[in-house]
Design a protein around this motif. Structure first.
Motif, PDB file in Angstrom:
ATOM      1  N   THR A  37      33.741  52.151  34.762  1.00 37.91           N
ATOM      2  CA  THR A  37      34.935  51.472  34.232  1.00 37.91           C
ATOM      3  C   THR A  37      34.440  50.309  33.381  1.00 37.91           C
ATOM      4  O   THR A  37      33.319  49.833  33.571  1.00 37.91           O
ATOM      5  CB  THR A  37      35.858  50.924  35.355  1.00 37.91           C
ATOM      6  OG1 THR A  37      35.036  50.577  36.441  1.00 37.91           O
ATOM      7  CG2 THR A  37      36.902  51.909  35.761  1.00 37.91           C
ATOM      8  N   PRO A  82      43.778  54.005  31.510  1.00 37.03           N
ATOM      9  CA  PRO A  82      44.028  53.995  32.956  1.00 37.03           C
ATOM     10  C   PRO A  82      45.173  54.918  33.369  1.00 37.03           C
ATOM     11  O   PRO A  82      45.113  55.535  34.418  1.00 37.03           O
ATOM     12  CB  PRO A  82      44.350  52.539  33.268  1.00 37.03           C
ATOM     13  CG  PRO A  82      44.347  51.793  31.988  1.00 37.03           C
ATOM     14  CD  PRO A  82      43.956  52.687  30.881  1.00 37.03           C
ATOM     15  N   ASP A 117      40.190  47.987  33.122  1.00 38.39           N
ATOM     16  CA  ASP A 117      40.411  49.217  33.905  1.00 38.39           C
ATOM     17  C   ASP A 117      40.311  50.513  33.108  1.00 38.39           C
ATOM     18  O   ASP A 117      40.700  51.578  33.585  1.00 38.39           O
ATOM     19  CB  ASP A 117      41.777  49.193  34.614  1.00 38.39           C
ATOM     20  CG  ASP A 117      41.840  48.110  35.652  1.00 38.39           C
ATOM     21  OD1 ASP A 117      40.757  47.785  36.194  1.00 38.39           O
ATOM     22  OD2 ASP A 117      42.929  47.577  35.886  1.00 38.39           O
ATOM     23  N   GLY A 162      38.435  53.678  31.567  1.00 34.01           N
ATOM     24  CA  GLY A 162      37.225  54.440  31.919  1.00 34.01           C
ATOM     25  C   GLY A 162      36.328  54.573  30.705  1.00 34.01           C
ATOM     26  O   GLY A 162      36.807  54.780  29.592  1.00 34.01           O
TER      27      GLY A 162
END
Ligand code: AMP
Ligand code: ZN
Length: 567
Positions: free
Chosen positions: A497, A526, A544, A546
């Motif tokens: 993340t 997210p 948050d 990825g």
């Protein structure tokens, strides 16, 4: 017999081998002394007593006197003769009865006993052992896995019933292998291997043994199990027995080989997925981009897919806009299923004249044939034996290495060739011979052992799929809960993340590539939206989000060090 052989091997290694050399020198010295005494004996006998003896009699006399056997059948009868015999006896006692046994004990017997006492197989792991991976069945796949685990700093323990193997592995401790000696399905052995505290169990025995092992493990605890299966149909049984994952390795290998062997009509082969993001491969030859540079091909603009790598005869490179997409290379792509479909639409229909030869109709060859059958791509199978597990395909029953066998079968019409026997020497031979007669055919070869990958490339293979590497990577993905996908030895695609200290910065300002060497393949929003493949440098890294990155294990480690996981 095996035990004796294992003990003899000890004397051929390390310090024992050096000592063996000294022993040989000493024996040569003893032979020289005996010969000198034999010649002197003949000379003295003739000159002192007028008696004539042969050289053999001289050697016989010297040996019996030196060993203090002294039969007394040949003796001197003069004082100088007695003195000579006394000297021979004394030197014999010193050289043969004192120095030789002393040397044998101190150079061989002592170190050997010490070695045996030191390397007693471990029967029980210390109580505090935990978080380890338990491996049952050591072969090329699990050896490759052990190396990968070592790189990921995950401790592993091999359980083997074979005492010699256990001792050998104990000696290799510097390779990070720990061993427990005992029968894999014995509940006491499983307890001694601290099964309950283990992170994972890798069952790599035969299918029936794996079933037995899974049942034994499940009777004790819930430790997750990944099992390899030889016959894909046995996967269900293994899952029933308690395996969390059954890896039909031969089937996966067959599919890997088949997708890479077709030369016409693009068939994207999905290597791995991270949520909606797929990592796939496609032979460049089957696409309209063949021969163009990445900038000219406009893959991204036309399909949304990003070309994140190129394979050319086993070499993986990360392309730049100027990189030319060579016809015989494979492109590694990142994108969504829809984007891959868009690419397949661009590349058009399967060419009708495609033909693939598959040499070897075992588990792997049969899986490759089934895969091509579904596309459909026409193929011809060659195997010297019947495959009892298959009633779908009819191969040509010949030894593929036989003279004119492939020619008679019409190999000159083939566009692709899959070399997949279970013997690497045969695979190397078949690759070399086919490359020689068919310079333009696409050859994809299977390596049963990692060590033979370079030879297969040297023999002319366009692509080599290593059973050990593929198997180990699949198992590692399972152990690491799939935080990384495997492209090749040394290149990983992995997920993190966005590190908190980078949140809010643009990709350009994050300096991820200059600092770690890793490149960003995609961003995963997210909320389960579509991933953004190869985001432009001005993209802001949200909290948050990825991150899917590509890099070598060292680069991955550098990333983890510089940007530790968010707590
Ligand atoms: P598998 O390991 O199950 O994929 O099996 C490999 C297959 O290769 C077996 O069916 C063998 O009979 C086959 N094979 C091995 N050597 C040769 C050869 N020289 N010619 C043809 N087939 C072979
Ligand atoms: Zn078959």
């Amino acid at each position: 017999m095996k035990t004796i052989a294992a003990e003899l091997v000890y004397f051929l290694r390390g310090r024992a081998r050096q000592n063996l050399k000294y022993l040989v020198y000493y024996c040569v010295f003893l032979v020289a002394v005996i010969l000198i005494y034999a010649v002197l004996f003949r000379y003295l006998m003739w000159n002192l007593e007028g008696r004539e003896f042969s050289l053999v009699a001289g050697i016989y006399w010297a040996i019996t006197v030196m060993t203090t056997l002294g039969f007394g059948d040949i003796t001197f009868h003069t004082d100088p003769g007695y003195i000579f015999a006394a000297i021979v006896t004394i030197t014999g006692v010193v050289f043969l009865l004192i120095i030789l046994p002393f040397g044998l004990i101190s150079l061989f017997l002592g170190p050997w006993i010490e070695h045996r006492l030191r390397y007693r197989p471990t029967l029980e792991l210390p109580d505090e052992t935990s978080g380890h991976v338990l491996i049952f069945g050591l072969d090329a796949i699990t050896r490759a896995l052990i190396l990968k685990l070592k790189n990921s700093r995950i401790p592993c323990v091999v359980v083997t019933p074979d005492m010699d193997e256990a001792l050998r592995l104990e000696e290799e401790k510097e390779d990070g292998i720990r061993v427990v000696c005992g029968t894999p399905t014995d509940p006491r052995v499983l307890r001694s291997a601290k099964l309950e505290a283990a992170r994972y169990v890798i069952a790599n025995l035969s299918d029936p043994e794996n079933v037995n092992l899974c049942l034994s493990v499940r009777s004790q605890c819930k430790t997750p199990i990944a099992a390899t299966v030889s016959e894909a149909a046995h996967g269900e049984l293994l899952r029933l027995a308690g395996a969390n994952l059954a890896v039909p390795l031969h089937k996966i290998l067959g599919h890997n080989l088949a997708t890479r062997a077709t030369t016409q009509g693009a068939m994207a082969h999905v290597l791995d997925s991270f949520g909606k993001l797929l990592i796939a491969e496609i032979p460049v030859h089957g696409t309209p981009f063949s021969g163009q540079t990445l900038a000219e091909a406009q893959v991204r603009q036309r399909t949304g897919l990003a070309v994140i790598g190129l394979w050319e005869r086993g070499v993986f490179t990360t392309p730049t806009a100027e990189t030319r997409l060579a016809g015989d290379s494979l492109a590694v792509l990142a994108g969504t299923r829809e984007q891959l479909d868009a690419l397949e639409e661009l590349t058009g229909e399967q060419a009708s004249d495609d033909l693939v030869f598959i040499l070897g109709h075992g588990r792997v060859g049969c899986a490759a044939a089934s895969f091509l059958d579904r596309k459909p791509v026409p193929f011809i199978l060659v195997d010297r034996e019947e495959n009892p597990a298959c009633d779908e395909h009819i191969p040509i029953y010949e030894d593929a290495t036989g003279r004119h066998v492939l020619k008679k079968a019409g190999i000159e019409n083939a566009k692709g060739l899959i070399v997949t026997t279970n013997d690497d020497s045969t695979n190397i031979f078949l690759t070399l011979a086919s490359r020689h007669t068919q310079p333009h055919i696409r050859i994809v070869a299977r390596a049963n052992d990692d060590e033979n990958v370079p030879q297969l490339y040297s023999a002319g293979a366009d692509f080599v799929v290593s059973q050990a590497s593929v198997g180990a990577s699949i198992l590692l993905n399972f152990i690491e809960s799939k935080t990384s996908a495997f492209l090749t030895e040394g290149i990983n695609v992995f997920r993190r993340t966005v590190p908190s200290k980078l949140a809010g910065q643009t990709i350009a300002n994050s300096h991820i590539r200059p600092k770690t060497g890793c490149s960003i393949v995609a961003l995963e929003p997210p909320q389960k939206g579509d991933p953004i493949v190869v985001p432009p440098p001005e993209t802001v890294l949200g909290k948050d989000v990825g991150l899917i990155l590509i890099g070598s294990p060292a680069q991955e480690e550098a990333f983890s060090r510089l940007f530790p996981e968010n707590r």
